[in-house]
Design a protein around this motif. Sequence first.
Motif, short mmCIF file in Angstrom:
data_model
loop_
_atom_site.label_atom_id
_atom_site.label_comp_id
_atom_site.label_asym_id
_atom_site.label_seq_id
_atom_site.Cartn_x
_atom_site.Cartn_y
_atom_site.Cartn_z
N ALA A 185 0.83 -1.20 0.00
CA ALA A 185 0.00 0.00 0.00
C ALA A 185 0.86 1.25 0.00
O ALA A 185 0.55 2.24 -0.68
N GLN A 186 1.95 1.22 0.75
CA GLN A 186 2.86 2.37 0.78
C GLN A 186 3.52 2.56 -0.58
O GLN A 186 3.66 3.70 -1.07
N LYS A 187 3.92 1.46 -1.22
CA LYS A 187 4.53 1.56 -2.55
C LYS A 187 3.54 2.13 -3.56
O LYS A 187 3.90 2.99 -4.39
N ASP A 188 2.29 1.64 -3.51
CA ASP A 188 1.28 2.16 -4.45
C ASP A 188 1.05 3.64 -4.23
O ASP A 188 0.87 4.41 -5.20
N CYS A 189 1.04 4.07 -2.99
CA CYS A 189 0.83 5.48 -2.68
C CYS A 189 1.95 6.34 -3.26
O CYS A 189 1.70 7.41 -3.83
N LEU A 190 3.18 5.86 -3.12
CA LEU A 190 4.32 6.63 -3.63
C LEU A 190 4.43 6.55 -5.14
O LEU A 190 4.84 7.52 -5.80
N THR B 8 13.12 18.91 0.72
CA THR B 8 13.35 17.70 1.53
C THR B 8 12.34 17.60 2.67
O THR B 8 11.78 16.53 2.92
N ASP B 9 12.10 18.70 3.35
CA ASP B 9 11.13 18.70 4.44
C ASP B 9 9.73 18.37 3.95
O ASP B 9 8.99 17.60 4.59
N CYS B 10 9.37 18.91 2.81
CA CYS B 10 8.03 18.69 2.27
C CYS B 10 7.83 17.23 1.87
O CYS B 10 6.79 16.62 2.17
N ILE B 11 8.82 16.66 1.19
CA ILE B 11 8.71 15.26 0.76
C ILE B 11 8.70 14.33 1.97
O ILE B 11 7.94 13.34 2.02
N THR B 12 9.53 14.64 2.97
CA THR B 12 9.54 13.81 4.18
C THR B 12 8.19 13.84 4.88
O THR B 12 7.67 12.80 5.31
N ASP B 13 7.60 15.01 5.00
CA ASP B 13 6.28 15.12 5.62
C ASP B 13 5.23 14.35 4.83
O ASP B 13 4.33 13.72 5.41
N TYR B 14 5.35 14.38 3.51
CA TYR B 14 4.37 13.67 2.68
C TYR B 14 4.50 12.15 2.85
O TYR B 14 3.50 11.43 2.95
N ILE B 15 5.74 11.65 2.89
CA ILE B 15 5.96 10.22 3.09
C ILE B 15 5.41 9.77 4.44
O ILE B 15 4.77 8.73 4.57
N GLU C 207 1.23 7.12 7.84
CA GLU C 207 0.22 7.17 8.90
C GLU C 207 -1.13 6.65 8.44
O GLU C 207 -1.91 6.12 9.24
N HIS C 208 -1.42 6.78 7.14
CA HIS C 208 -2.73 6.39 6.64
C HIS C 208 -2.79 4.94 6.15
O HIS C 208 -3.86 4.34 6.13
#
Length: 230
Positions: A138-143, A163-170, A175-176
């Motif tokens: 599921a995480q792979k599909d999301c990314l 970098t901060d933005c991509i980290t927060d998105y991952i 979390e979901h």
Amino acid sequence: MRPHYLPREFTHVIVIAAYIPPSANAEEACNVISSTVSRLQTQHPNALLLISGDFNHASLSKTLPTFKQYVICTTRDNKTLDLLYANTKNAYSSSPLPPLGRSDHNLVHLQPVYQPLVYRQPVPTRTMKRWSEESEEAQKDCLDTTAWDVFTDSHGEDINSLTDCITDYINFCEEHVVPTRTVRCFPNNKPWITPDIKALLKDKKRSIRSGNREELKIVQRELRFLVVKE
């Protein structure tokens, strides 16, 4: 010594039996005991270590200041010659008993009063991620379905902000898609305690209560194998 039941914070028990004759050099005898104890504590840092015997005129209060002496009653006439030291506090209470046979020393009844660590400290909780093959997919599909150009276009050449933005998105995706659970972290558990080891510990207690020695031997063997493996 490995008794059937032992507070989990102790791996096993080491007992040193000592006799210091009245004619012995007390300082030299204490140094011998201290060096032996130091070696054993280096080899087994989580063991309960007991030192018991007839100390006559010697005392380990200077050579082993971290050990507690628990015999507070007289053991011969009005003197306390037979002592018991332990490397933990609040372990025993002592009371005198009549001599055994024709012995000129009283017996000492040591009643355990030690309260296990699990009862003395609160049990904190923490949240853990439960990763599985399904959550990884599921995480792979999301990314894989993410439009990464949106991040690069909005932040331009600012690599730190990107970098901060991509980290927060991952982290947001994690979390979901990855379920979480709340676990209790008991203070007497070692870092290598796993659910499999806990299950075997319960089997060990059950076999002890039932008196099934064959089952106890099998569980002990499996438990030692898992502990060494971890």
